[in-house]
Design a protein around this motif. Sequence first.
Motif, PDB file in Angstrom:
ATOM      1  N   UNK A   1      13.919  10.794 -12.514  1.00 15.95           N
ATOM      2  CA  UNK A   1      13.276  10.404 -11.266  1.00 15.95           C
ATOM      3  C   UNK A   1      13.631   8.966 -10.906  1.00 15.95           C
ATOM      4  N   UNK A   2      13.552   8.065 -11.896  1.00 20.77           N
ATOM      5  CA  UNK A   2      13.906   6.671 -11.642  1.00 20.77           C
ATOM      6  C   UNK A   2      15.386   6.527 -11.295  1.00 20.77           C
ATOM      7  N   UNK A   3      16.215   7.328 -11.934  1.00 20.43           N
ATOM      8  CA  UNK A   3      17.643   7.306 -11.612  1.00 20.43           C
ATOM      9  C   UNK A   3      17.872   7.675 -10.143  1.00 20.43           C
ATOM     10  N   UNK A   4      17.153   8.679  -9.670  1.00 17.28           N
ATOM     11  CA  UNK A   4      17.241   9.094  -8.270  1.00 17.28           C
ATOM     12  C   UNK A   4      16.714   7.997  -7.337  1.00 17.28           C
ATOM     13  N   UNK A   5      15.600   7.380  -7.714  1.00 13.04           N
ATOM     14  CA  UNK A   5      15.013   6.296  -6.918  1.00 13.04           C
ATOM     15  C   UNK A   5      15.990   5.131  -6.816  1.00 13.04           C
ATOM     16  N   UNK A   6      16.578   4.741  -7.944  1.00 12.61           N
ATOM     17  CA  UNK A   6      17.514   3.623  -7.933  1.00 12.61           C
ATOM     18  C   UNK A   6      18.745   3.953  -7.093  1.00 12.61           C
ATOM     19  N   UNK A   7      19.193   5.211  -7.169  1.00 14.07           N
ATOM     20  CA  UNK A   7      20.339   5.633  -6.362  1.00 14.07           C
ATOM     21  C   UNK A   7      20.026   5.510  -4.871  1.00 14.07           C
TER      22      UNK A   7
ATOM     23  N   UNK B   1       0.798  -1.227   0.000  1.00 14.91           N
ATOM     24  CA  UNK B   1       0.000   0.000   0.000  1.00 14.91           C
ATOM     25  C   UNK B   1       0.830   1.277   0.000  1.00 14.91           C
ATOM     26  N   UNK B   2       2.123   1.174  -0.217  1.00 18.80           N
ATOM     27  CA  UNK B   2       2.963   2.376  -0.338  1.00 18.80           C
ATOM     28  C   UNK B   2       3.680   2.324  -1.685  1.00 18.80           C
ATOM     29  N   UNK B   3       3.785   3.481  -2.331  1.00 18.04           N
ATOM     30  CA  UNK B   3       4.389   3.544  -3.658  1.00 18.04           C
ATOM     31  C   UNK B   3       5.483   4.606  -3.739  1.00 18.04           C
ATOM     32  N   UNK B   4       5.402   5.620  -2.877  1.00 19.64           N
ATOM     33  CA  UNK B   4       6.417   6.675  -2.887  1.00 19.64           C
ATOM     34  C   UNK B   4       7.712   6.144  -2.293  1.00 19.64           C
ATOM     35  N   UNK B   5       8.834   6.487  -2.888  1.00 15.94           N
ATOM     36  CA  UNK B   5      10.120   5.921  -2.500  1.00 15.94           C
ATOM     37  C   UNK B   5      10.476   6.226  -1.045  1.00 15.94           C
TER      38      UNK B   5
ATOM     39  N   UNK C   1      20.768   2.429   0.107  1.00 19.32           N
ATOM     40  CA  UNK C   1      20.165   1.739   1.247  1.00 19.32           C
ATOM     41  C   UNK C   1      20.735   0.328   1.421  1.00 19.32           C
ATOM     42  N   UNK C   2      20.987  -0.365   0.299  1.00 19.00           N
ATOM     43  CA  UNK C   2      21.551  -1.716   0.410  1.00 19.00           C
ATOM     44  C   UNK C   2      22.914  -1.687   1.095  1.00 19.00           C
ATOM     45  N   UNK C   3      23.692  -0.642   0.811  1.00 22.90           N
ATOM     46  CA  UNK C   3      25.023  -0.523   1.425  1.00 22.90           C
ATOM     47  C   UNK C   3      24.894  -0.165   2.903  1.00 22.90           C
TER      48      UNK C   3
ATOM     49  N   UNK D   1       6.630   2.725  -8.847  1.00 25.40           N
ATOM     50  CA  UNK D   1       7.351   3.595  -7.922  1.00 25.40           C
ATOM     51  C   UNK D   1       7.125   5.060  -8.259  1.00 25.40           C
ATOM     52  N   UNK D   2       6.970   5.878  -7.215  1.00 26.81           N
ATOM     53  CA  UNK D   2       6.827   7.319  -7.391  1.00 26.81           C
ATOM     54  C   UNK D   2       7.815   8.036  -6.468  1.00 26.81           C
ATOM     55  N   UNK D   3       7.994   9.335  -6.749  1.00 30.25           N
ATOM     56  CA  UNK D   3       8.846  10.180  -5.901  1.00 30.25           C
ATOM     57  C   UNK D   3       8.194  11.561  -5.949  1.00 30.25           C
ATOM     58  N   UNK D   4       7.220  11.767  -5.077  1.00 33.98           N
ATOM     59  CA  UNK D   4       6.337  12.925  -5.223  1.00 33.98           C
ATOM     60  C   UNK D   4       7.037  14.268  -5.086  1.00 33.98           C
ATOM     61  N   UNK D   5       8.209  14.300  -4.459  1.00 28.41           N
ATOM     62  CA  UNK D   5       8.918  15.578  -4.292  1.00 28.41           C
ATOM     63  C   UNK D   5       9.944  15.838  -5.386  1.00 28.41           C
ATOM     64  N   UNK D   6      10.085  14.891  -6.324  1.00 27.60           N
ATOM     65  CA  UNK D   6      11.097  15.049  -7.360  1.00 27.60           C
ATOM     66  C   UNK D   6      10.582  15.956  -8.466  1.00 27.60           C
ATOM     67  N   UNK D   7      11.374  16.951  -8.816  1.00 26.15           N
ATOM     68  CA  UNK D   7      11.009  17.882  -9.884  1.00 26.15           C
ATOM     69  C   UNK D   7      11.798  17.508 -11.134  1.00 26.15           C
ATOM     70  N   UNK D   8      11.140  16.876 -12.069  1.00 22.10           N
ATOM     71  CA  UNK D   8      11.832  16.461 -13.283  1.00 22.10           C
ATOM     72  C   UNK D   8      11.059  15.360 -13.978  1.00 22.10           C
TER      73      UNK D   8
END
Length: 211
Positions: free
Chosen positions: A182-188, A140-144, A193-195, A170-177
């Motif tokens: 946006x996906x590049x930022x999400x993946x980053x 039930x959550x989609x924002x990164x 986080x994995x590290x 996946x979404x990133x509601x505060x990302x302007x672009x």
Amino acid sequence: EENLASEDILSMMDIEKDKIENHQIGSSDVLTLGELADMFDNEAPLPKIATGIQWLDSPKCLDGGFEAPNFIFLSGEKESGKTYLATSILENMADAGHKVGFFPLEFGAKAYWNGLKVKYPHSDNKKRLNCRKNIYVEANVFDILEIIKKIKKMHKKGVRFVFIDSKLRLTHKNFKGGLTPMLSEVFSMLGTLTVQLEMIIMIVVQMPKEN
């Protein structure tokens, strides 16, 4: 100044608090390679997590399973079995006693549970029982930012492997672009986080053959 929502500010504060608690901020925490090496050498190595699929765990492929930290993209043509493969791995890990996390964003938790009952129709089936006990599910959550908070909560429960299905939701509601940056930022963010948590995150990416 950026007019952020209160929950996003709290999430950012949580991230910074974790950095402080993990000694990732402050000039006094800068260490030499020798000091780090002594710490690393005294740590027990993280064990690999077997997929439970013989050819994947073989010496010619993963040589025993997935190693953390790791951010894995699972790609393939449409309807090629990406989700089935990943959920099979997830269920094998749960059956082996590992705590795992699942974000079934494409079809939801109810559909996943109904599918699991078809796979293992007997209510006393050992694998079905272990999946019920060891798979943490959030659909039930989609924002990164929210997903990262959920992953951190799962990690505190002992989860070391997380599967996200899929990048399309996946979404990133505060990302302007646009979508690609946006996906590049999400993946980053997920890769970082994995590290930080020394865990494995697998995500389905829909990718045409030419890419």
